[in-house]
Every structure is written in structure tokens, then in C-alpha cells.
Write a protein that holds these residues in place. Structure first.
Motif, PDB file in Angstrom:
ATOM      1  N   ARG A 170      -4.287   2.697   4.011  1.00  0.00           N
ATOM      2  CA  ARG A 170      -3.730   2.354   2.708  1.00  0.00           C
ATOM      3  C   ARG A 170      -4.855   1.884   1.805  1.00  0.00           C
ATOM      4  O   ARG A 170      -5.745   1.147   2.231  1.00  0.00           O
ATOM      5  N   THR A 171      -4.821   2.308   0.582  1.00  0.00           N
ATOM      6  CA  THR A 171      -5.879   1.950  -0.347  1.00  0.00           C
ATOM      7  C   THR A 171      -5.256   1.596  -1.686  1.00  0.00           C
ATOM      8  O   THR A 171      -4.108   1.949  -1.963  1.00  0.00           O
ATOM      9  N   LEU A 206       3.611   3.442  -5.797  1.00  0.00           N
ATOM     10  CA  LEU A 206       3.001   3.769  -4.505  1.00  0.00           C
ATOM     11  C   LEU A 206       2.119   5.006  -4.546  1.00  0.00           C
ATOM     12  O   LEU A 206       1.421   5.299  -3.565  1.00  0.00           O
ATOM     13  N   THR A 244      -1.491   5.630  -2.748  1.00  0.00           N
ATOM     14  CA  THR A 244      -1.913   4.465  -1.962  1.00  0.00           C
ATOM     15  C   THR A 244      -2.110   4.785  -0.481  1.00  0.00           C
ATOM     16  O   THR A 244      -2.636   3.953   0.255  1.00  0.00           O
ATOM     17  N   PHE A 245      -1.667   5.963  -0.038  1.00  0.00           N
ATOM     18  CA  PHE A 245      -1.867   6.357   1.357  1.00  0.00           C
ATOM     19  C   PHE A 245      -2.891   7.477   1.439  1.00  0.00           C
ATOM     20  O   PHE A 245      -2.929   8.366   0.585  1.00  0.00           O
ATOM     21  N   THR A 282       8.361   4.847  -0.009  1.00  0.00           N
ATOM     22  CA  THR A 282       7.228   4.622   0.887  1.00  0.00           C
ATOM     23  C   THR A 282       7.064   5.769   1.873  1.00  0.00           C
ATOM     24  O   THR A 282       5.957   6.308   2.055  1.00  0.00           O
ATOM     25  N   SER A 309       0.281  -2.986   3.054  1.00  0.00           N
ATOM     26  CA  SER A 309      -0.592  -3.208   1.906  1.00  0.00           C
ATOM     27  C   SER A 309      -1.531  -4.364   2.231  1.00  0.00           C
ATOM     28  O   SER A 309      -1.284  -5.166   3.130  1.00  0.00           O
ATOM     29  N   ALA A 313       3.944   8.413   2.156  1.00  0.00           N
ATOM     30  CA  ALA A 313       3.213   8.463   3.420  1.00  0.00           C
ATOM     31  C   ALA A 313       3.246   9.868   4.016  1.00  0.00           C
ATOM     32  O   ALA A 313       2.243  10.359   4.541  1.00  0.00           O
ATOM     33  N   PRO A 331       6.087  -4.013   1.145  1.00  0.00           N
ATOM     34  CA  PRO A 331       5.518  -2.875   1.863  1.00  0.00           C
ATOM     35  C   PRO A 331       5.344  -3.185   3.333  1.00  0.00           C
ATOM     36  O   PRO A 331       5.161  -4.324   3.719  1.00  0.00           O
TER      37      PRO A 331
END
Length: 263
Positions: free
Chosen positions: A162-163, A181, A184-185, A211, A124, A215, A263
Motif C-alpha cells: 500500500r502506498t 483509494l 493506493t495498492f 477496497t 494503510s 486491490a 482500511p
């Protein structure tokens, strides 16, 4: 982000590495797992990362890729991972990266493929600012070298970015972590993996699986859509209930609790 910020981070990381090297010259080297003088990770503690196993959290989130861990995230292993991740012991990239390679090789043996692409879970923005380094990519780079040394055709494949903002996951439930999460990927633009390749998502620790699940979703399409199969490998996984519990009376600092969920 300002144009000079990446250079500032790189300069800071170089200074941190230099400080660690100087400290090694002045202070006695001790095992990050048990504190015994003599090596960064003694043989006894290293053996705890020598038995890869299929890792599953207590509640397996839907979409979690098959995951192999080199050891349990408990005792000396947990201490070593936190020392590397949060306390600047960058020299642990060697033994921990070798453990990650062992886990990746165990997973790759199940799915014959060439090549094996190690996809590090990106940090992150907050953790990158705090640590000044991408510690998972460091481990993945070492793991690629270890796999090459034993004849496994592996290469580093930073396919994910990652955003967005995520809050600290400490104290969140599995459902809350997954929601935290979500989105976020994202997949970096670029060519698809070559035919017959195996994607191995790599991270330092498996706790709830949120996570790796998010992902893996960003690496779609999966095998059903003709894409490369996706597995995951981690240095260590939180033991299932009843396994590897810390001794009674063991205290956990706030920093260690945050490190478990960072993260």
C-alpha cells in the motif's frame, strides 16, 4: 521511516499481546459478540459466521471480484470484529480466522485450483501506526492453517503493498471512497503465481466494495490476460438494505462508525 521504527512497532505489539494474556488471567473471559461469560466467542455467536454466502454491496462497483462472506456485519458479529480490530482482543484471531477460512473455502470450491493463495489486503500507514499490527494478515495466517487442516492446499501470499495517503472513509459516498483509494495498492515485485493457482483477496469486512475493487485491480493481469483468477473472501459483509439492521434505538459511537470504514 527510521531504521528502528519496525522494531518499535514489533515491541509494542508484543507488549500488547502480553497485556491481553495477563488480562485473561485476571478478568473473566467474555464473548466479544454478546458479552456472555465463558469463551471469546460463544457458540451462538459463532454460528452467525457459519453460513458463507455471496456478498454484494447495495451498489456493486465495477471490477469487484466475486466475494464470499462468512456472515453479516451486524449484531454480535459486528461487535466481535470491532473488538478484534479496534479494542485489542487479539484472541479473536482464532474464531474470526476460522470464519475467513470457511468463506475462502466456499469460494475456492467454485474455481478448482491448486494452490489457493490468500492475499491479505494491506493496511494503510495510518491504521498500522494506530493499531501497531496488521490485523488482516493475522486473520489470513489463521485461515491458511484452518484450510490446511481440511486438506485445502493454501498458503499466504502477501502480493500487495500500500502506498500513498488516504483519508478516513467514514461519511464518504461509494464514489468518493473509490476515488480516495485510487492508486493506493500496488503489486509487489516477485514471481507470478504458479499455473492453476487461485488468488483469494482477504479482508475483515466488505462495506462498499471499494477496497477490494482497488486491490483486485492491482493484482492484474486477470484471467483474460492469462493471469490467475481472483476471488475475495471476508469475515463479514454489511447486510443489504432491510437485512440485519440494528434494533431501533441502537446507538453507534464515533469509534464504531470509524471502525466500519477504517482500511
Amino acid at each position: 521511516m527510521g531504521a528502528g521504527q519496525p522494531q518499535v512497532r514489533a515491541h509494542g505489539a508484543a507488549l500488547a499481546a502480553l497485556a491481553t494474556a495477563l488480562a485473561d488471567l485476571v478478568l473473566p473471559r467474555t464473548c466479544a459478540g454478546c458479552g456472555v461469560p465463558g469463551s471469546v466467542l460463544c457458540r451462538r455467536c459463532a454460528r452467525l459466521l457459519g453460513s458463507p454466502r455471496v456478498a454484494t454491496p447495495r451498489r456493486v462497483p465495477r471490477g469487484l471480484p466475486p466475494t464470499v462472506a462468512a456472515g453479516d456485519y451486524a449484531g454480535p458479529v459486528r461487535a466481535a470484529v470491532i473488538a478484534f480490530k479496534e479494542r485489542g482482543r487479539s484472541e479473536l484471531a482464532g474464531p474470526l480466522g476460522a470464519a475467513l477460512a470457511l468463506a475462502a473455502a466456499a469460494g475456492a470450491a467454485v474455481v478448482p485450483a491448486r494452490p489457493v493463495l490468500l492475499v491479505p489486503v494491506p493496511p494503510s500507514r495510518a491504521s498500522l501506526r494506530a493499531r501497531g499490527r496488521d490485523h488482516v494478515r493475522e486473520l489470513a495466517t489463521v485461515a491458511v492453517g484452518e484450510l490446511h487442516a481440511v486438506g485445502v492446499p493454501a498458503r499466504l501470499a502477501p502480493l500487495l503493498a500500500r502506498t500513498g495517503r488516504v483519508r478516513d472513509s467514514a461519511g464518504l459516498s461509494v464514489v468518493e471512497r473509490r476515488a480516495n483509494l485510487a492508486g493506493t495498492f500496488l503489486r509487489r515485485p516477485g514471481p507470478e503465481p504458479p499455473p492453476g493457482a487461485l488468488l483469494v483477496l482477504v479482508d475483515d469486512v466488505l462495506t462498499s466494495g471499494a477496497t477490494l475493487t482497488e486491490a483486485a485491480a492491482a493484482l492484474a493481469p486477470g484471467p483474460s490476460a492469462g493471469g490467475a483468477p481472483v476471488l475475495a473472501a471476508v469475515v463479514a459483509a454489511t447486510p443489504r438494505e432491510g437485512r440485519g439492521k440494528p434494533p431501533a434505538g441502537t446507538l453507534r459511537t464515533d469509534a464504531e462508525t470509524r471502525a466500519d470504514h477504517a482500511p
